[in-house]
Design a protein around this motif. Structure first.
Motif, PDB file in Angstrom:
ATOM      1  N   TRP A 198     115.630  32.284  29.835  1.00  0.00           N
ATOM      2  CA  TRP A 198     116.852  31.571  30.239  1.00  0.00           C
ATOM      3  C   TRP A 198     118.076  32.464  30.014  1.00  0.00           C
ATOM      4  O   TRP A 198     119.011  32.458  30.833  1.00  0.00           O
ATOM      5  CB  TRP A 198     117.001  30.268  29.471  1.00  0.00           C
ATOM      6  N   ASN A 199     118.085  33.205  28.938  1.00  0.00           N
ATOM      7  CA  ASN A 199     119.213  34.111  28.683  1.00  0.00           C
ATOM      8  C   ASN A 199     119.342  35.149  29.790  1.00  0.00           C
ATOM      9  O   ASN A 199     120.452  35.486  30.215  1.00  0.00           O
ATOM     10  CB  ASN A 199     119.044  34.807  27.329  1.00  0.00           C
ATOM     11  N   TYR A 200     118.205  35.655  30.269  1.00  0.00           N
ATOM     12  CA  TYR A 200     118.238  36.622  31.368  1.00  0.00           C
ATOM     13  C   TYR A 200     118.766  35.991  32.654  1.00  0.00           C
ATOM     14  O   TYR A 200     119.288  36.691  33.525  1.00  0.00           O
ATOM     15  CB  TYR A 200     116.843  37.203  31.617  1.00  0.00           C
ATOM     16  N   GLN A 201     118.622  34.674  32.762  1.00  0.00           N
ATOM     17  CA  GLN A 201     119.173  33.970  33.926  1.00  0.00           C
ATOM     18  C   GLN A 201     120.600  33.488  33.664  1.00  0.00           C
ATOM     19  O   GLN A 201     121.121  32.617  34.367  1.00  0.00           O
ATOM     20  CB  GLN A 201     118.270  32.797  34.313  1.00  0.00           C
ATOM     21  N   ARG A 222     121.834  31.732  31.203  1.00  0.00           N
ATOM     22  CA  ARG A 222     121.998  30.355  30.737  1.00  0.00           C
ATOM     23  C   ARG A 222     121.378  30.231  29.350  1.00  0.00           C
ATOM     24  O   ARG A 222     120.171  30.432  29.187  1.00  0.00           O
ATOM     25  CB  ARG A 222     121.343  29.379  31.701  1.00  0.00           C
ATOM     26  N   GLU A 223     122.207  29.888  28.401  1.00  0.00           N
ATOM     27  CA  GLU A 223     121.714  29.629  27.056  1.00  0.00           C
ATOM     28  C   GLU A 223     121.409  28.136  26.965  1.00  0.00           C
ATOM     29  O   GLU A 223     122.301  27.302  27.059  1.00  0.00           O
ATOM     30  CB  GLU A 223     122.749  30.016  26.005  1.00  0.00           C
ATOM     31  N   THR A 224     120.145  27.801  26.763  1.00  0.00           N
ATOM     32  CA  THR A 224     119.749  26.395  26.746  1.00  0.00           C
ATOM     33  C   THR A 224     119.514  25.857  25.340  1.00  0.00           C
ATOM     34  O   THR A 224     119.689  24.658  25.098  1.00  0.00           O
ATOM     35  CB  THR A 224     118.459  26.187  27.569  1.00  0.00           C
ATOM     36  N   LEU A 225     119.100  26.724  24.421  1.00  0.00           N
ATOM     37  CA  LEU A 225     118.832  26.320  23.041  1.00  0.00           C
ATOM     38  C   LEU A 225     119.514  27.293  22.091  1.00  0.00           C
ATOM     39  O   LEU A 225     119.654  28.477  22.408  1.00  0.00           O
ATOM     40  CB  LEU A 225     117.321  26.305  22.753  1.00  0.00           C
ATOM     41  N   ILE A 226     119.899  26.785  20.923  1.00  0.00           N
ATOM     42  CA  ILE A 226     120.436  27.665  19.893  1.00  0.00           C
ATOM     43  C   ILE A 226     119.601  27.531  18.622  1.00  0.00           C
ATOM     44  O   ILE A 226     119.058  26.479  18.332  1.00  0.00           O
ATOM     45  CB  ILE A 226     121.913  27.342  19.577  1.00  0.00           C
ATOM     46  N   ASP A 227     119.505  28.618  17.915  1.00  0.00           N
ATOM     47  CA  ASP A 227     118.777  28.672  16.646  1.00  0.00           C
ATOM     48  C   ASP A 227     119.661  28.045  15.567  1.00  0.00           C
ATOM     49  O   ASP A 227     120.768  28.518  15.298  1.00  0.00           O
ATOM     50  CB  ASP A 227     118.473  30.142  16.321  1.00  0.00           C
ATOM     51  N   VAL A 228     119.171  26.963  14.930  1.00  0.00           N
ATOM     52  CA  VAL A 228     119.982  26.263  13.926  1.00  0.00           C
ATOM     53  C   VAL A 228     119.349  26.242  12.542  1.00  0.00           C
ATOM     54  O   VAL A 228     119.942  25.728  11.600  1.00  0.00           O
ATOM     55  CB  VAL A 228     120.287  24.807  14.372  1.00  0.00           C
ATOM     56  N   GLY A 229     118.140  26.787  12.395  1.00  0.00           N
ATOM     57  CA  GLY A 229     117.496  26.774  11.084  1.00  0.00           C
ATOM     58  C   GLY A 229     116.039  27.143  11.176  1.00  0.00           C
ATOM     59  O   GLY A 229     115.606  27.785  12.137  1.00  0.00           O
ATOM     60  N   GLU A 230     115.272  26.719  10.212  1.00  0.00           N
ATOM     61  CA  GLU A 230     113.846  27.009  10.220  1.00  0.00           C
ATOM     62  C   GLU A 230     113.071  25.931   9.479  1.00  0.00           C
ATOM     63  O   GLU A 230     113.626  25.194   8.655  1.00  0.00           O
ATOM     64  CB  GLU A 230     113.563  28.378   9.603  1.00  0.00           C
ATOM     65  N   ILE A 231     111.786  25.841   9.804  1.00  0.00           N
ATOM     66  CA  ILE A 231     110.893  24.914   9.113  1.00  0.00           C
ATOM     67  C   ILE A 231     110.826  25.286   7.626  1.00  0.00           C
ATOM     68  O   ILE A 231     110.924  26.450   7.250  1.00  0.00           O
ATOM     69  CB  ILE A 231     109.490  24.971   9.765  1.00  0.00           C
ATOM     70  N   ASN A 232     110.648  24.276   6.779  1.00  0.00           N
ATOM     71  CA  ASN A 232     110.556  24.445   5.321  1.00  0.00           C
ATOM     72  C   ASN A 232     111.857  24.953   4.707  1.00  0.00           C
ATOM     73  O   ASN A 232     111.845  25.671   3.698  1.00  0.00           O
ATOM     74  CB  ASN A 232     109.398  25.386   4.944  1.00  0.00           C
ATOM     75  N   ASN A 233     112.979  24.557   5.327  1.00  0.00           N
ATOM     76  CA  ASN A 233     114.290  24.920   4.800  1.00  0.00           C
ATOM     77  C   ASN A 233     115.158  23.668   4.738  1.00  0.00           C
ATOM     78  O   ASN A 233     114.948  22.721   5.504  1.00  0.00           O
ATOM     79  CB  ASN A 233     114.939  25.978   5.691  1.00  0.00           C
ATOM     80  N   LYS A 234     116.140  23.671   3.847  1.00  0.00           N
ATOM     81  CA  LYS A 234     116.987  22.499   3.636  1.00  0.00           C
ATOM     82  C   LYS A 234     118.355  22.598   4.304  1.00  0.00           C
ATOM     83  O   LYS A 234     119.199  21.734   4.092  1.00  0.00           O
ATOM     84  CB  LYS A 234     117.201  22.256   2.133  1.00  0.00           C
ATOM     85  N   GLN A 235     118.571  23.610   5.107  1.00  0.00           N
ATOM     86  CA  GLN A 235     119.898  23.769   5.698  1.00  0.00           C
ATOM     87  C   GLN A 235     119.820  24.046   7.190  1.00  0.00           C
ATOM     88  O   GLN A 235     118.967  24.791   7.667  1.00  0.00           O
ATOM     89  CB  GLN A 235     120.662  24.909   5.018  1.00  0.00           C
ATOM     90  N   LEU A 236     120.749  23.433   7.941  1.00  0.00           N
ATOM     91  CA  LEU A 236     120.921  23.692   9.363  1.00  0.00           C
ATOM     92  C   LEU A 236     122.341  24.196   9.581  1.00  0.00           C
ATOM     93  O   LEU A 236     123.280  23.756   8.907  1.00  0.00           O
ATOM     94  CB  LEU A 236     120.703  22.423  10.180  1.00  0.00           C
ATOM     95  N   VAL A 237     122.509  25.092  10.545  1.00  0.00           N
ATOM     96  CA  VAL A 237     123.821  25.660  10.851  1.00  0.00           C
ATOM     97  C   VAL A 237     124.091  25.527  12.344  1.00  0.00           C
ATOM     98  O   VAL A 237     123.295  25.989  13.168  1.00  0.00           O
ATOM     99  CB  VAL A 237     123.895  27.143  10.432  1.00  0.00           C
ATOM    100  N   PHE A 238     125.225  24.897  12.685  1.00  0.00           N
ATOM    101  CA  PHE A 238     125.623  24.701  14.082  1.00  0.00           C
ATOM    102  C   PHE A 238     126.961  25.385  14.340  1.00  0.00           C
ATOM    103  O   PHE A 238     127.859  25.320  13.490  1.00  0.00           O
ATOM    104  CB  PHE A 238     125.780  23.212  14.403  1.00  0.00           C
ATOM    105  N   PRO A 239     127.136  26.005  15.506  1.00  0.00           N
ATOM    106  CA  PRO A 239     128.463  26.504  15.862  1.00  0.00           C
ATOM    107  C   PRO A 239     129.382  25.324  16.184  1.00  0.00           C
ATOM    108  O   PRO A 239     128.953  24.348  16.802  1.00  0.00           O
ATOM    109  CB  PRO A 239     128.193  27.357  17.105  1.00  0.00           C
ATOM    110  N   THR A 240     130.619  25.412  15.790  1.00  0.00           N
ATOM    111  CA  THR A 240     131.564  24.327  16.060  1.00  0.00           C
ATOM    112  C   THR A 240     131.730  24.094  17.558  1.00  0.00           C
ATOM    113  O   THR A 240     131.995  22.972  17.997  1.00  0.00           O
ATOM    114  CB  THR A 240     132.932  24.652  15.430  1.00  0.00           C
ATOM    115  N   SER A 241     131.537  25.135  18.358  1.00  0.00           N
ATOM    116  CA  SER A 241     131.702  25.021  19.811  1.00  0.00           C
ATOM    117  C   SER A 241     130.737  24.024  20.437  1.00  0.00           C
ATOM    118  O   SER A 241     131.000  23.509  21.534  1.00  0.00           O
ATOM    119  CB  SER A 241     131.519  26.395  20.463  1.00  0.00           C
TER     120      SER A 241
END
Length: 318
Positions: free
Chosen positions: A157-160, A162-181
């Motif tokens: 999708w990035n090559y086309q 279009r960014e469709t998904l963003i990386d916000v964290g990982e399994i077995n972790n207690k924190q998620l991070v989102f861009p304010t945008s």
């Protein structure tokens, strides 16, 4: 404790399949009788499903969608049998439960193509009894919406452009991070956004806002995820849709079923378009379809085996 990737092997013996079902049926009447009756069927559903996947991998790409779709159907039926001892209760459940356009227009665009949800058949049955949707909230779904929510396709999708998904964290972790945008793309305040995603997460401990992002601290680690959070199979990272037009708060298994159904119909009934796609590779959808077929071959058996393993662990207190 059994490893997830060995459960299908364990269940290839009829005695083990019956024992597994007996554990699943511990809260129903005639537990032993039902597990004994359904054991061979359960075992063969899984065995045949895996064989369809193996045959698809070894076959020409032209016929892979059909083989992968029926592989998935058999694995789903095996999964359903762990929850519904009398499945199928009627012949109406044998239909696929979705439809696609019967004739494609000359200006046909794959990403704009849609599948429609029917009221009877396998699809509404499994989303009701596995995911508790009755009825399923969507009447139809486009290929763009469904493919946009598969993490392993994100690079394409990035090559086309279009960014469709963003990386916000990982399994077995207690924190998620989102861009304010992302709040602008969802037309929500931060509090409203957090309220929307709260049902899909462990209890939220704290939300911290920084200059260009905000962090969500959870009380417990994220053990598994369903839409709108999707897990990349290889790196176990958590992904989230970038905007509300591709927001899909449902299991990725549902997305794979609908995409595979449509591809199998194209393969069988739109032979000219499908044949030209496979041979000339002119359409921009070709790389996405090709890579999706590789991803779904690996990911659907993995996800369903993981669900069955989770059921086994829960029932046995492990």
């Amino acid at each position: 404790m059994m490893e997830t990737n060995q459960l299908f092997t364990h269940l290839s013996a009829q005695e083990n399949a019956q024992s597994f079902l007996r554990t699943c049926y511990q809260n129903i009447d005639e537990q032993t009788k039902k597990s004994y009756q359904n054991g061979p069927t359960f075992m063969h559903y899984l065995e045949h499903g895996l064989q369809f996947y193996k045959s698809g991998e070894e076959s020409s790409p032209i016929v892979r969608p059909v083989l992968y779709f029926y592989g998935m159907v058999h694995l789903l039926k095996g999964w359903l049998l762990t929850k519904r001892p009398d499945y199928p209760e009627s012949t109406a459940l044998l239909a696929h439960g979705v439809t696609s356009r019967k004739r494609k227009r000359k200006d046909y665009q794959f990403f704009e193509d849609e599948v429609k949800i029917q009221q009877q058949g396998l699809f509404p049955y499994f989303v009701r009894h596995i995911y508790q949707f009755n009825p399923f909230p969507l009447e139809k779904a486009s290929m763009l919406l469904l493919l946009a929510n598969i993490p392993e396709l994100q690079v394409l999708w990035n090559y086309q452009q279009r960014e469709t998904l963003i990386d916000v964290g990982e399994i077995n972790n207690k924190q998620l991070v989102f861009p304010t945008s992302i709040l602008d793309h969802y037309h929500l305040t931060r509090n409203a956004f957090v309220h929307r995603i709260r049902p899909f997460l462990p209890p939220i401990k704290e939300v911290k806002e920084e200059r260009t992002l905000f962090r969500i601290d959870l009380q417990n680690v994220v053990m598994q995820a369903d839409g709108p959070f999707f897990v990349h199979m290889d790196n176990q990272r958590l992904y989230f849709p970038t905007s509300r037009d591709i927001y899909f708060p449902y299991s990725e298994i549902i997305a794979h079923y609908l995409i595979l159904y449509n591809l199998s119909m194209l393969c069988r009934y739109e032979t000219e378009w499908w044949g030209e796609l496979m041979v000339s590779k002119e359409d921009r959808a070709y790389p996405m379809i090709e890579h999706f077929l590789e991803v779904t071959r690996r990911k659907i058996p993995y996800l369903i085996e993981k669900e069955l393993h989770s059921m086994y662990s829960d029932c046995n207190g492990k």
